[in-house]
Design a protein around this motif. Sequence first.
Motif, PDB file in Angstrom:
ATOM      1  N   LYS A  15       0.843  -1.206   0.000  1.00  0.00           N
ATOM      2  CA  LYS A  15       0.000   0.000   0.000  1.00  0.00           C
ATOM      3  C   LYS A  15       0.872   1.248   0.000  1.00  0.00           C
ATOM      4  CE  LYS A  15      -1.878   1.514   3.712  1.00  0.00           C
ATOM      5  NZ  LYS A  15      -2.010   2.761   4.441  1.00  0.00           N
ATOM      6  N   GLN A  16       1.881   1.275   0.841  1.00  0.00           N
ATOM      7  CA  GLN A  16       2.765   2.447   0.913  1.00  0.00           C
ATOM      8  C   GLN A  16       3.477   2.661  -0.424  1.00  0.00           C
ATOM      9  OE1 GLN A  16       1.092   3.534   3.693  1.00  0.00           O
ATOM     10  NE2 GLN A  16       2.987   4.642   3.935  1.00  0.00           N
ATOM     11  N   HIS A  17       3.924   1.582  -1.029  1.00  0.00           N
ATOM     12  CA  HIS A  17       4.603   1.673  -2.320  1.00  0.00           C
ATOM     13  C   HIS A  17       3.653   2.251  -3.370  1.00  0.00           C
ATOM     14  CE1 HIS A  17       7.212   0.602  -5.704  1.00  0.00           C
ATOM     15  NE2 HIS A  17       6.083   0.233  -6.303  1.00  0.00           N
ATOM     16  N   LEU A  22       1.227   6.289  -7.043  1.00  0.00           N
ATOM     17  CA  LEU A  22       0.048   7.006  -7.547  1.00  0.00           C
ATOM     18  C   LEU A  22       0.162   8.516  -7.334  1.00  0.00           C
ATOM     19  CD1 LEU A  22      -2.675   4.478  -6.414  1.00  0.00           C
ATOM     20  CD2 LEU A  22      -2.053   5.046  -8.782  1.00  0.00           C
ATOM     21  N   GLU A  23       0.652   8.916  -6.193  1.00  0.00           N
ATOM     22  CA  GLU A  23       0.823  10.352  -5.941  1.00  0.00           C
ATOM     23  C   GLU A  23       1.823  10.955  -6.925  1.00  0.00           C
ATOM     24  OE1 GLU A  23      -0.352  10.537  -1.215  1.00  0.00           O
ATOM     25  OE2 GLU A  23       1.755  10.251  -1.745  1.00  0.00           O
ATOM     26  N   ASN A  24       2.873  10.223  -7.259  1.00  0.00           N
ATOM     27  CA  ASN A  24       3.850  10.703  -8.237  1.00  0.00           C
ATOM     28  C   ASN A  24       3.251  10.815  -9.634  1.00  0.00           C
ATOM     29  OD1 ASN A  24       5.876  10.971  -6.333  1.00  0.00           O
ATOM     30  ND2 ASN A  24       6.772   8.971  -6.746  1.00  0.00           N
ATOM     31  N   LYS A  25       2.158  10.088  -9.879  1.00  0.00           N
ATOM     32  CA  LYS A  25       1.457  10.164 -11.166  1.00  0.00           C
ATOM     33  C   LYS A  25       0.354  11.234 -11.149  1.00  0.00           C
ATOM     34  CE  LYS A  25       0.621   6.395 -13.453  1.00  0.00           C
ATOM     35  NZ  LYS A  25       1.259   5.679 -14.531  1.00  0.00           N
ATOM     36  N   GLY A  26       0.223  11.950 -10.036  1.00  0.00           N
ATOM     37  CA  GLY A  26      -0.758  13.026  -9.944  1.00  0.00           C
ATOM     38  C   GLY A  26      -2.096  12.644  -9.345  1.00  0.00           C
TER      39      GLY A  26
END
Length: 145
Positions: A15-17, A22-26
């Motif tokens: 989940k952390q990974h 996902l956050e890095n993908k916006g």
Amino acid sequence: MKIAMGSDHGGFALKQHLKTYLENKGCLVEDCGTDSTQSCDYPDFGRLAAEAVASGRCERGIVICTTGIGISISANKVRGIRCALCSEPLSAEMTRRHNDANMLALGGGMIGPNMAERIVDVFLSTAFEGGRHQRRVDKVMSIEG
């Protein structure tokens, strides 16, 4: 896209990974817990993530436990949820195309981070085909337990 994520201790690392991925993908991520590898109960976090999707706060959800089985069962108990357990990209594609799944379950002890990224990418980018599949989805959603 806003995505609800939940896991138990067995799915915490994946989940952390994926949250960072996902956050890095916006993507915006609503983390519904857990917040450590300390032993906990998957139904609590599967339910929280599913409720975030069912309420409309999040567009899709991703839940993770060791196998993905228990947390997918828990998520599917929430009215309005269609959670599919996938361990490879084709299942993720087909559950979106034919079942309009709004949640994805993964097994943190079953697949690695690279495979999980690919499954998530396919799940989030595949559209529902509608048509004859809509009738079937409607029938599934009319089943009450």
